[in-house]
Design an enzyme around this catalytic site. Structure first.
Site, PDB file in Angstrom:
ATOM      1  N   CYS A 401       0.842  -1.199   0.000  1.00 39.75           N
ATOM      2  CA  CYS A 401       0.000   0.000   0.000  1.00 39.75           C
ATOM      3  C   CYS A 401       0.873   1.242   0.000  1.00 39.75           C
ATOM      4  CB  CYS A 401      -0.916   0.006   1.222  1.00 39.75           C
ATOM      5  SG  CYS A 401      -0.014  -0.114   2.784  1.00 39.75           S
ATOM      6  N   ASP A 431      -8.409  15.793  -3.643  1.00 41.86           N
ATOM      7  CA  ASP A 431      -8.335  15.555  -5.078  1.00 41.86           C
ATOM      8  C   ASP A 431      -6.977  14.974  -5.450  1.00 41.86           C
ATOM      9  OD1 ASP A 431      -9.708  15.546  -7.488  1.00 41.86           O
ATOM     10  OD2 ASP A 431     -10.463  17.581  -7.143  1.00 41.86           O
ATOM     11  N   HIS A 522      16.448  13.539  -7.293  1.00 45.46           N
ATOM     12  CA  HIS A 522      17.302  13.601  -6.110  1.00 45.46           C
ATOM     13  C   HIS A 522      17.464  12.202  -5.543  1.00 45.46           C
ATOM     14  CE1 HIS A 522      19.108  15.188  -2.435  1.00 45.46           C
ATOM     15  NE2 HIS A 522      18.294  14.394  -1.753  1.00 45.46           N
TER      16      HIS A 522
END
Length: 722
Positions: A401, A431, A522
């Protein structure tokens, strides 16, 4: 991986043969610190040779026959690459793999068996199946025996393998008015002394098997086998057992070989001391032996020991042990029914009790791979602070998950943010992405990352990229740019470069296919591998948000669910390897085409990720001011998900997801539980007009998406499950 010391060496096991399976088991019990182990095999399982005749005869199931390499790799802390190795560059120490970039090795071992393909026989490749590799043959036979009436089978090869298979086939088809033939260019059972040869031929005759001695095959056709003398043998299933040969690519490696069989020394090393070989693909020039699985099994402890020594940096160490194969071994030959014949040093035994003995030996061997030590609950120090046990939970944190924070906690934190003050930036809490105005263009932007839940950086990068791009696709956007954030575990500088190269290669395949560019990122070092992306996309029209669903709209889902429960079970070694493989494959499936189809019709849309169907659907309902009704029979599930949920397996995020959505009610059961199952790189979930839903579903199916209409939106609040 071990997190306490750096990983500095790559061990690659090519093939999932018996010796490598045993080495993986030994490795799980006693790993060499600082080593990353990789297994390359075409599929998630490896059939056990000794039980193949019993499987063909119907005495064993396919699961009985197969060694689950995915579970075994998880136990050993190894990554598994489901693909075929196609070559080795011994100078660069790279292994070529079908369908993905080559990988590096420091020490490699080869255990890929042999093939009984017969390229010299016209039509064999098209109309016949070789008995080896065993996995392909087992699949073809399983399909054939369950679908054919009045079967006609022909076996090319009258040695031990051909005799066992022909008798097993005759037994399996005994109630179907079958015809079974066995063909050999010399005498069938000719490799045996007179007494066992006579016994085996009588067994063949009693089963009604037609024997063709001194018969050479000219060609294979759709309706049978044609011999050199012009005779035709009717057959609709032809299997090749004779003519065993080495896999062709081995002779191109630059390693010493004899007819493709790699030459090995007493220490099982090839002419390149960094490469080992074992099993049927190896040639024991110092003490030649016939091709038999028993030698691979006996060689496994020697291989494990010598690999361990080589990985410590000395391939010429006197600590290396020699493999001294036994002079003879007990040959146990299945006779179709539950009876067997045994022979060793010319002595013969026969009967039902011999089969029981053989079955005991085979079952004992397979239990080595079924009965692996189970992962226990995490140990908690005695002086731990109050609440540690409750926070830690009853099981290891599930990576499937993304180790995501619960919906309620995240929502509360985001709700505390002040509203955007810039006119060109907007963001609706919950959203999928922020909306940014750049001149006349509408850009969406999001970020996501995943804690690695598999050991393969290449596939993990592909899944993480699809997972992150889901936010752009969910808003109807076209992916534009991606930056990467990578946290590597502790590695040597060389392995850092190798792992980063694999991650970039995996992510690049997804980005290019989606029309996006990777523009940098990065990297840092931490406790474990984590891969993330910040993504941007462009929308031609208004972005699709959670707000806009109407009562009566249908709910379309573009992927089956169950990744959370399957990956949780995988971490506990409770999931079938084939189910894990299918789940990982689905996670890597992009949703760009589905987004382009849905964006012309969707009134509201989201991508299904860590909060599961219930959490994400609740967000759509809350923002749209509607409720929803879900039909459990319409919810698509990944293979294995229902059974795991039925047995009480849950992701570590399940409780948070359930607590975060109190408005779900109705029909209880495994599918109800799976509505709270967190998904990684899940499908798109969209609200579309009810009268358009079936046509949209058809378009999605035609594009390869397993789309389902799982319910509809309602005027009544809450999510009702029926």
């Amino acid at each position: 991986m071990q997190n306490d010391i750096p990983v500095t060496r790559d061990l690659v096991l090519i093939g999932g043969g018996h010796a490598h399976a045993l080495v993986l088991r030994m490795w799980g019990m006693k790993p060499v610190p600082g080593v990353r182990v990789t297994v390359i095999n075409p599929g998630p399982t490896a059939p056990y040779t000794g039980m193949l005749p019993g499987f063909v005869a119907g005495h064993y199931t396919r699961d009985d026959l197969d060694i689950d390499l995915v579970k075994l790799a998880r136990f050993a802390g190894a990554r598994i690459i489901m693909a075929k190795a196609t070559g080795i560059d011994i100078e660069a120490r790279k292994i070529a793999i079908e369908g993905r970039p080559a990988i590096n090795y420091d020490i490699a071992s080869i255990d890929i068996g042999i093939t009984t393909d017969m390229p010299d026989i016209d039509g064999f490749a098209k109309y016949a199946v070789p008995a080896k590799p065993l996995d392909t043959f087992a699949q073809r036979w399983d399909a054939y025996r369950g679908s054919t009436s009045n079967p006609k089978v022909a076996v090319i090869g009258g040695g031990v393998g051909g005799i066992e298979l022909s008798m097993a086939m005759a037994h399996a088809l005994r109630d179907k008015d079958a015809t079974v033939s066995i063909i050999d260019r010399s005498d069938i059972a000719g490799e045996f002394d007179e007494k066992p040869r006579g016994m085996l031929r009588r067994e063949l005759a009693e089963l009604g098997i037609q024997m063709y001695d001194n018969a050479s095959v000219r060609s294979v056709h759709e309706d049978g086998v044609k011999l050199e003398n012009g005779d035709q043998i009717d057959a609709d299933f032809v299997v090749g057992v004779a003519g065993a040969r080495a896999h062709g690519w081995l002779s191109t490696t630059g390693l010493e070989h004899q007819d493709g069989y790699l030459t090995v020394s007493e220490t099982l090393q090839t002419s390149d001391l960094n490469v080992f070989a074992v099993g049927d693909c190896a040639n024991l020039v110092y003490d030649p032996r016939p091709k038999a699985g028993v030698y691979a099994v006996r060689a496994a402890p020697i291989l494990y020991h010598n690999l361990s020594v080589a990985l410590r940096g000395n391939t010429l160490s006197p600590q290396m042990k020699p493999f001294n194969p036994q002079k003879d071994y007990l040959k146990l030959i299945s006779l179709g029914e539950q009876a067997a014949l045994g022979e060793k040093f010319g002595r013969i035994i026969k009967g039902g009790w011999v089969w029981k003995w053989k079955n005991h030996i085979d079952r004992t061997f397979m239990r080595k791979f079924y009965e692996l030590p189970q992962m226990g609950a995490p140990k908690i120090p005695r002086n731990a602070a109050q609440g540690v046990a409750e926070a830690l939970g009853y099981q290891p944190m599930c990576g499937g998950c993304g180790s995501k924070v619960g919906r309620a906690a995240l929502g509360d934190a985001l709700d505390a943010l002040p509203a955007p003050t810039r006119a060109d930036v907007s963001f609706l809490s919950g959203d999928d992405a922020a909306v940014i105005k750049v001149g006349n263009a509408t850009q969406v932007m999001s970020t996501d990352h995943l804690r690695s839940f598999i050991e393969d950086p290449y596939d993990m990068a592909r899944i993480a990229a699809v997972h992150a791009l889901g936010d752009v696709w969910a808003m109807g956007g076209d992916p534009q740019a991606m930056t990467m954030t990578v946290i590597l575990p502790r590695l040597s500088s060389e392995l850092q470069q190798r792992m980063l190269s694999e991650i970039v290669a995996g992510a690049s395949t997804v980005a290019k296919a989606a029309g996006a560019e990777i523009i940098g990122g990065h990297s840092s070092v931490g406790a474990e591998l984590t891969i993330g992306f910040t993504v941007t996309g462009l929308c031609d029209g208004d972005p699709i948000t959670l707000k806009g669903a109407h009562a009566g709209d249908a709910i379309i889902l573009t992927k089956p669910i169950g990744t959370g429960v399957i990956m949780a079970a995988d971490m506990q070694r409770k999931a079938r390897g084939a189910d894990v493989t299918a789940a990982l494959s689905q996670m890597a499936e992009p949703q760009g085409m589905a987004s382009r189809i849905l964006r012309d019709h969707a009134r509201a849309m989201t991508d299904l990720t860590g909060f599961g169907i219930a959490g994400h659907l609740s967000g759509m309902c809350d923002h749209s001011g509607v409720g929803a009704e879900i039909k459990t029979d319409s919810v698509p599930l990944l293979d294995g998900a229902f059974e795991l949920a039925e047995n009480g397996v849950k992701s570590s995020l399940w409780n948070e997801n359930r607590a975060g959505v109190e408005s779900v009610f109705g029909k209880q059961g495994p599918v109800f539980d799976l509505l709270f199952d967190p998904q990684t790189a899940g499908g798109l979930m969209a609200a579309v007009r009810g009268d358009q839903a079936e046509e949209i579903q058809k378009k999605l199916w035609l594009c390869g998406h397993h789309a389902s209409i799982i319910g509809h939106f309602t005027e009544s609040p809450g999510i009702k499950v029926i």
